[in-house]
Design an enzyme around this catalytic site. Structure first.
Site, PDB file in Angstrom:
ATOM      1  N   LYS A 257      41.385  77.921  97.800  1.00 41.85           N
ATOM      2  CA  LYS A 257      41.122  78.798  98.939  1.00 41.85           C
ATOM      3  C   LYS A 257      39.690  78.647  99.449  1.00 41.85           C
ATOM      4  O   LYS A 257      39.423  78.826 100.635  1.00 41.85           O
ATOM      5  CB  LYS A 257      41.376  80.254  98.548  1.00 41.85           C
ATOM      6  CG  LYS A 257      42.827  80.698  98.740  1.00 41.85           C
ATOM      7  CD  LYS A 257      42.952  82.182  98.471  1.00 41.85           C
ATOM      8  CE  LYS A 257      44.353  82.689  98.720  1.00 41.85           C
ATOM      9  NZ  LYS A 257      44.671  82.715 100.150  1.00 41.85           N
ATOM     10  N   ARG A 258      38.767  78.305  98.565  1.00 41.22           N
ATOM     11  CA  ARG A 258      37.382  78.168  98.982  1.00 41.22           C
ATOM     12  C   ARG A 258      37.209  77.038  99.998  1.00 41.22           C
ATOM     13  O   ARG A 258      36.256  77.008 100.760  1.00 41.22           O
ATOM     14  CB  ARG A 258      36.486  77.911  97.773  1.00 41.22           C
ATOM     15  CG  ARG A 258      36.234  79.139  96.922  1.00 41.22           C
ATOM     16  CD  ARG A 258      35.356  78.822  95.739  1.00 41.22           C
ATOM     17  NE  ARG A 258      35.989  77.849  94.853  1.00 41.22           N
ATOM     18  CZ  ARG A 258      35.397  77.333  93.785  1.00 41.22           C
ATOM     19  NH1 ARG A 258      34.164  77.688  93.476  1.00 41.22           N
ATOM     20  NH2 ARG A 258      36.030  76.468  93.016  1.00 41.22           N
TER      21      ARG A 258
END
Length: 495
Positions: A257-258
């Protein structure tokens, strides 16, 4: 000669967070294999880690699998002959089999406290040693250990891994894999709260649920020798192991997700279709041969075989995903999109009752072949429902210069005089006007498009004008002409 057992596979997630696309790909490969071979696809919820259990994650997990169309033959909400399918509801089975291992000399109670284990790890780190259990309690005589257990002393149950020799197993994709037993530690099977660890519950459930093939990520390869030792200790035949390749981000690192979207829910929110994601994920680590990329679900089921899985890591290419979504947009009809797109327009402020359903259908029909994701209908299609509030900055400089107000007024008057508002008549009018003014067709088309939509691209102009209606087109041409004449042109950068 007896026939081989019916193929049975499972997807066994832990409800501790979102469904990662890597997990979705694992579920998909299991599902495709079962459907191709005429087997059973099970969903089992591995919720024995109660400290990390997330009830919302479970709800989202079920919803994401249903959205993808990966319906299970046995599992939660469906039931089946091997229920329950939540591991937290199967604790007596694990406890019983942990005891069998102890009684058979394959496991032992360990009474080491958390404080001792922390101290041990610190000592090992200071001496640059591997951090693993030193097997202190393995030397306790079984009778003494049993007495301490009976007295209620806190303990865990550990697997008694052989000191010497190798544990060998075959991976369907990678062939024979060998681990030296001396590098394996005596892992915990049953915790002090009498909940099993993943390893014990996994093996016991796969056996009793009659799983024939275990398709899971290749990060589980180091755990497999421990599972094989458990199968051997119980005297059970292990399933066929198929460890799937890892999915990498475009930069070669772990997809997370980063670095952008990484969950099924993310891509659903971004406006990708479930069939697109199914098609795309199926080609991450599997290829039927040839250059075929657009493959509907039935085609995937028909072509899928384990032999065509590539054990090498696969790269998640979002540009390819978007292209593939566009291909599905081309194939799907207006009726498919109506329940998906109309709510997006309504959420953006469009009054769903102010326009007939046929108008929404018309707008979708004109926009869908030029859209790549569902939000594109809103981003690039609000002019169907609202007057343009701004004009694309770059295009306004090009098409709304000196004399543009006269040109727009000329077009406004010519369109007003049309006996009917049809694409053929509009096309003829623009051609005639361009010739009369000594201009190219684009010199009229581009300013008109900008005036009626606010952006420099979209459906065919004449089809768009007819869809908007004569009154709306005339009104917008007049507003744009006035803005150009007064110099009060509000612009914005088009995304």
């Amino acid at each position: 000669m007896s026939s081989p057992p019916r193929a049975r596979v499972r997807f066994a997630p832990s409800p501790t967070g979102y469904l990662h696309v890597g997990g979705a790909r694992t579920a998909l490969f299991n599902w495709l294999f079962a459907k191709h071979i005429g087997g059973d696809f099970l969903l089992r919820i591995e919720d024995t880690d109660q400290t990390r259990y997330d009830a919302k994650a479970l709800v989202d997990l079920i919803a994401d699998l249903k959205w993808l169309g990966l319906n299970w033959d046995e599992g939660p909400e469906v039931g089946g002959p091997h229920a329950p399918y939540f591991q937290s509801e199967r604790l007596p089975l694990y406890q019983e089999h942990a005891k069998k291992l102890v009684d058979g000399g394959h496991a032992y109670p360990c009474f080491c406290t958390a404080a001792r284990m922390d101290e041990l790890r610190e000592i090992q780190k200071r001496n640059n040693l591997p951090t693993s259990y030193d097997r202190l309690c393995r030397n306790i005589p079984p009778e003494t250990a049993a007495q301490r257990v009976a007295a209620g002393e806190k303990h865990v149950i550990r697997l008694k891994v052989p000191f010497h020799g190798d544990t060998v197993f075959k991976d369907f994709l990678r062939g024979t894999i060998t681990y030296q037993n001396r590098i394996l530690d005596d892992l915990v099977l049953l915790k002090t709260d009498l909940f099993p660890t993943y390893h014990l519950a996994n093996v016991v459930d796969d056996h009793f649920m009659r799983i024939t093939h275990v398709l899971r990520g290749d990060e589980w390869i180091p755990s497999t020798p421990r599972h094989v030792l458990l199968y051997q200790a119980f005297g059970w035949e292990p399933p066929t192991f198929v460890h799937l390749p890892v999915i990498l981000g475009p930069d070669g690192g772990k997809l997370s997700k980063r670095k952008g979207a990484a969950s099924v829910g993310d891509y659903r929110t971004l406006g990708y279709l479930p069939e697109t994601l199914i098609n795309f994920l199926s080609l991450l680590g599997w290829n039927p041969g040839g250059d075929e990329e657009y493959m509907e679900r039935d085609r995937l089921v028909e072509m899928f075989t384990l032999e065509k899985i590539n054990p090498k890591s696969a790269v998640f290419d979002e540009k390819k995903l978007e292209w593939l979504n566009g291909q599905y947009f081309l194939k799907r009809d207006v009726e498919y999109f109506l329940p998906l797109v109309k709510p997006l327009w309504v959420a953006a402020g469009v009054d769903g009752n102010a326009f007939p359903e046929s108008y929404f259908r018309t707008a979708i029909g004109l926009l869908k072949d030029r859209s790549k994701r569902l939000p594109d209908f809103v981003t690039y299609g609000m002019y169907f429902f609202r007057e343009p509030q701004t004009y694309d900055e770059k295009s306004a400089k090009k098409y709304f210069g000196a004399g543009a107000d006269a040109l727009l007024t000329n077009l406004h008057d010519a369109i007003s005089a049309l006996p009917d508002f049809q694409t053929a008549l509009l096309e003829a009018l623009y051609k005639e006007t361009a010739e009369k003014l000594g201009l190219k067709g684009g010199d009229l088309i581009h300013p008109t498009r900008l005036a009626i939509s606010g952006i420099p691209f979209g459906p065919g102009l004449f089809e768009l004008m007819v869809a908007l209606g004569k009154d709306t087109v005339l009104r917008r041409l007049g507003v744009a002409a006035d803005a150009v004449k007064s110099g009060n042109i509000k612009t914005a950068v088009t995304v």
